[in-house]
Scaffold this active site. Sequence first.
Site, PDB file in Angstrom:
ATOM      1  N   CYS A   1     -28.803 -15.920  35.685  1.00  0.00           N
ATOM      2  CA  CYS A   1     -29.795 -16.355  36.678  1.00  0.00           C
ATOM      3  C   CYS A   1     -29.134 -16.426  38.050  1.00  0.00           C
ATOM      4  CB  CYS A   1     -30.306 -17.733  36.291  1.00  0.00           C
ATOM      5  SG  CYS A   1     -30.938 -17.782  34.618  1.00  0.00           S
TER       6      CYS A   1
ATOM      7  N   ARG B   1     -29.625  -9.694  39.896  1.00  0.00           N
ATOM      8  CA  ARG B   1     -29.264 -10.438  38.676  1.00  0.00           C
ATOM      9  C   ARG B   1     -30.468 -10.519  37.745  1.00  0.00           C
ATOM     10  NH1 ARG B   1     -24.590 -13.441  39.298  1.00  0.00           N
ATOM     11  NH2 ARG B   1     -25.169 -14.908  37.692  1.00  0.00           N
TER      12      ARG B   1
ATOM     13  N   TRP C   1     -33.389 -15.641  34.530  1.00  0.00           N
ATOM     14  CA  TRP C   1     -33.316 -14.541  33.558  1.00  0.00           C
ATOM     15  C   TRP C   1     -33.422 -15.241  32.222  1.00  0.00           C
ATOM     16  CZ3 TRP C   1     -33.327  -9.340  33.177  1.00  0.00           C
ATOM     17  CH2 TRP C   1     -32.906  -8.786  31.996  1.00  0.00           C
TER      18      TRP C   1
ATOM     19  N   ASN D   1     -27.634 -21.959  35.128  1.00  0.00           N
ATOM     20  CA  ASN D   1     -27.415 -20.592  34.644  1.00  0.00           C
ATOM     21  C   ASN D   1     -26.503 -20.744  33.432  1.00  0.00           C
ATOM     22  OD1 ASN D   1     -27.030 -17.887  34.309  1.00  0.00           O
ATOM     23  ND2 ASN D   1     -25.501 -17.692  35.943  1.00  0.00           N
ATOM     24  N   GLY D   2     -26.920 -20.227  32.286  1.00  0.00           N
ATOM     25  CA  GLY D   2     -26.062 -20.340  31.092  1.00  0.00           C
ATOM     26  C   GLY D   2     -26.879 -20.759  29.884  1.00  0.00           C
TER      27      GLY D   2
ATOM     28  N   GLU E   1     -22.789   7.965  20.618  1.00  0.00           N
ATOM     29  CA  GLU E   1     -22.952   7.174  21.846  1.00  0.00           C
ATOM     30  C   GLU E   1     -22.044   7.713  22.946  1.00  0.00           C
ATOM     31  OE1 GLU E   1     -25.048   5.397  22.997  1.00  0.00           O
ATOM     32  OE2 GLU E   1     -24.104   4.386  24.669  1.00  0.00           O
TER      33      GLU E   1
ATOM     34  N   LYS F   1     -23.348   9.032  26.665  1.00  0.00           N
ATOM     35  CA  LYS F   1     -22.809   8.476  27.914  1.00  0.00           C
ATOM     36  C   LYS F   1     -22.332   9.591  28.829  1.00  0.00           C
ATOM     37  CE  LYS F   1     -24.150   5.223  28.159  1.00  0.00           C
ATOM     38  NZ  LYS F   1     -25.039   5.044  27.075  1.00  0.00           N
TER      39      LYS F   1
ATOM     40  N   GLU G   1     -25.260  11.978  30.117  1.00  0.00           N
ATOM     41  CA  GLU G   1     -26.330  11.421  30.966  1.00  0.00           C
ATOM     42  C   GLU G   1     -25.832  11.012  32.351  1.00  0.00           C
ATOM     43  OE1 GLU G   1     -28.319   7.757  29.983  1.00  0.00           O
ATOM     44  OE2 GLU G   1     -26.616   7.039  28.868  1.00  0.00           O
TER      45      GLU G   1
ATOM     46  N   HIS H   1     -19.807  23.961   9.501  1.00  0.00           N
ATOM     47  CA  HIS H   1     -21.124  24.527   9.165  1.00  0.00           C
ATOM     48  C   HIS H   1     -21.821  25.095  10.392  1.00  0.00           C
ATOM     49  CE1 HIS H   1     -20.727  22.960   5.133  1.00  0.00           C
ATOM     50  NE2 HIS H   1     -20.320  21.812   5.654  1.00  0.00           N
TER      51      HIS H   1
ATOM     52  N   LYS I   1     -34.361   3.679  33.973  1.00  0.00           N
ATOM     53  CA  LYS I   1     -33.716   2.613  33.185  1.00  0.00           C
ATOM     54  C   LYS I   1     -34.600   2.210  32.014  1.00  0.00           C
ATOM     55  CE  LYS I   1     -30.784  -0.370  31.852  1.00  0.00           C
ATOM     56  NZ  LYS I   1     -29.616   0.164  31.084  1.00  0.00           N
TER      57      LYS I   1
HETATM   58  C1  AGP Z   1     -28.824   4.788  27.412  1.00  0.00           C
HETATM   59  O1  AGP Z   1     -27.653   4.969  28.175  1.00  0.00           O
HETATM   60  C2  AGP Z   1     -30.026   5.454  28.035  1.00  0.00           C
HETATM   61  N1  AGP Z   1     -30.241   4.985  29.335  1.00  0.00           N
HETATM   62  C3  AGP Z   1     -31.255   5.460  27.161  1.00  0.00           C
HETATM   63  O2  AGP Z   1     -30.956   6.280  26.072  1.00  0.00           O
HETATM   64  C4  AGP Z   1     -31.737   4.091  26.593  1.00  0.00           C
HETATM   65  O3  AGP Z   1     -30.816   3.616  25.655  1.00  0.00           O
HETATM   66  C5  AGP Z   1     -33.080   4.334  25.879  1.00  0.00           C
HETATM   67  O4  AGP Z   1     -34.018   4.753  26.831  1.00  0.00           O
HETATM   68  C6  AGP Z   1     -33.602   3.097  25.158  1.00  0.00           C
HETATM   69  O5  AGP Z   1     -33.861   2.084  26.090  1.00  0.00           O
HETATM   70  P1  AGP Z   1     -34.168   0.599  25.544  1.00  0.00           P
HETATM   71  O6  AGP Z   1     -32.923   0.141  24.831  1.00  0.00           O
HETATM   72  O7  AGP Z   1     -34.469  -0.208  26.754  1.00  0.00           O
HETATM   73  O8  AGP Z   1     -35.326   0.697  24.595  1.00  0.00           O
END
Ligand code: AGP
Length: 609
Positions: free
Chosen positions: A2, A27, A74, A100-101, A482, A486, A489, A505, A604
Amino acid sequence: MCGIVGYVGDKQAAPFLLDGMSKLEYRGYDSAGIAVYNKGKITIEKCVGRLADLRIKIKGHEPKGTVGIGHTRWATHGRPSDRNAHPHADESGQFVVVHNGIIENYLKLKEDLQAKGHKFLSETDTEVVAHLLADQYDGDFESTVKKVLRMIEGSYSFVFMCAKEPDKLICTKKDNPLIIGLGEGENFIASDIPAIIAHTRRTYIMSDGEIATVTKDGVWVQNIDGVPITKKVYEVTWNAEAAEKGGFQHFMLKEIYEQPKAIRDTMTGRVGKKEGEITFHELNWTKDAFADIHKIYIVACGTAYHAGIVGKYYLEKFARIPVEVDIASEFRYRDPLVDSHTLMIVISQSGETSDTLAALREAKRLGARTLAVTNVVGSSISREAQQVVYTYAGPEIAVASTKAYTTQLIVMLMLAIYVGNLRGTLDKTLAKQLTQDLKKIPEQLHSMLENVDQIKVFATQYGSCEDAFFLGRSLDYAVALEGALKLKEISYIHAEAYAAGELKHGTLALIVEGVPVIVLATQADVYPKTISNLKEVKAREAIVIAIALEGDHDIDKVADNVIYIPKTGKYLAPLLAVLPLQLLAYYAALTRGCDVDKPRNLAKSVTVE
Ligand code: AGP
């Protein structure tokens, strides 16, 4: 995470409080409020929604007064609402607090206060503190604060106000940030530098256990035993934008470095002092809760989906229940076998991803029990799932998910141990080993983050490549997925993750001289086979960067480069192995001049199908 602000001086407090809160927007918040003292009374104005909503609410009648506090919330305990917004007061309105916490023992404190007749308005842990101040007030605000702090367990940044001693604010912190801005005839308090940087660059950075009494003429700091503490003035040199990122160049890097704290916060109140024990107060499951569950689905998107794959390993190993992991956008179009004997777990950082929300609704329609794992209190997914377990990663601003992923892994591991214990399918010795290993993770991550030079070198060296491959077996494969996401993207390098045994394969056809291949080799039970796969790509002149456990001196005989991670149990390795992959992606993106926090074409929170 927060946002907290405080002002004591000769000017009207409200304008500073509102302006300071606006500088803490990054934040994240779902509600906001201010409290200002004037002529014997503390006026509180607060509401759910954005800061703009609060401004509209008080426009034309901002509370008057020259001492005040403010807060952008938050949510962690209690959904976003007017009543759960801070500041919180006791019934008399004489004692007011922003926080906050997380207060771990708030339920017990609240019950004791209710037994004394205290009436609570909100669902928050914070409101308990305002009532405690009223209950413990002995005529001296400072000594009352110390008494109350001795009663509280958990993490906090607090700012307290008392209408009986209106010329001062008292603030303190434990495991959360708090600073004091030193002005001329006025002083400022904030959870972060951006809120005060327009007014002063001279600050005290508060340390855990320090208690500061702030008036317009001075700041006195002491510890809980009343021992005076002399603070060194810290001159802030950052500009406002850098201050929002805590001095980091990007939010993504800041959030990578926040992972030790995010994981610690997510474990708080769940990993017991007794080894092998995990509790989820918000679930309160019993052994019978699983008597009629024959299958678990884990459904999510992107990084959350990758966390689900790791979760499958955990749940099948410790809870011995069949688990199917599915991409949310695929799930509902394949007529899934879901019924009342299914537990559907959806994982989502934002809690707003439309594909995941749609999958959740479909599972509910088919009669499944539903559980959400999410980072945002009050999000659509948290509200529509029957039960919810929160990660406490704090707001994740960068599009590339990092701390949300590792806290999702922590929750999935704790959940698997919790269910395994309930069902009696988890060996007690293994359970103890798991919680012991779990508790070491924040410190191990912290030590890894202290030396990232080797990763920077690799990222620079290979950042110009257009292709990269990530290989692993078992849990290493889940982490490889993962790592590939990373890298692609945020650096736009074409990266693919493959189950190492799958290479022959088809994908081996793509392995040519000089192509970088990241091989994860942390899983002892499949290590020999992983080494064979590593040799396969080396035989095609690939450049191999291996991720291996400290003490493994075989792998550096076959890999071109090795990034070592601290020794840990096989089940905890994903939490450490993912860190170099996050950093590789980050520094490769820097090398290529990419917009790290806002990569092209991405959002996001994907709230469209
Ligand atoms: C992850 O780095 C990406 N930005 C994206 O794959 C994200 O994980 C995906 O859109 C799911 O989002 P969420 O966890 O908010 O549901």
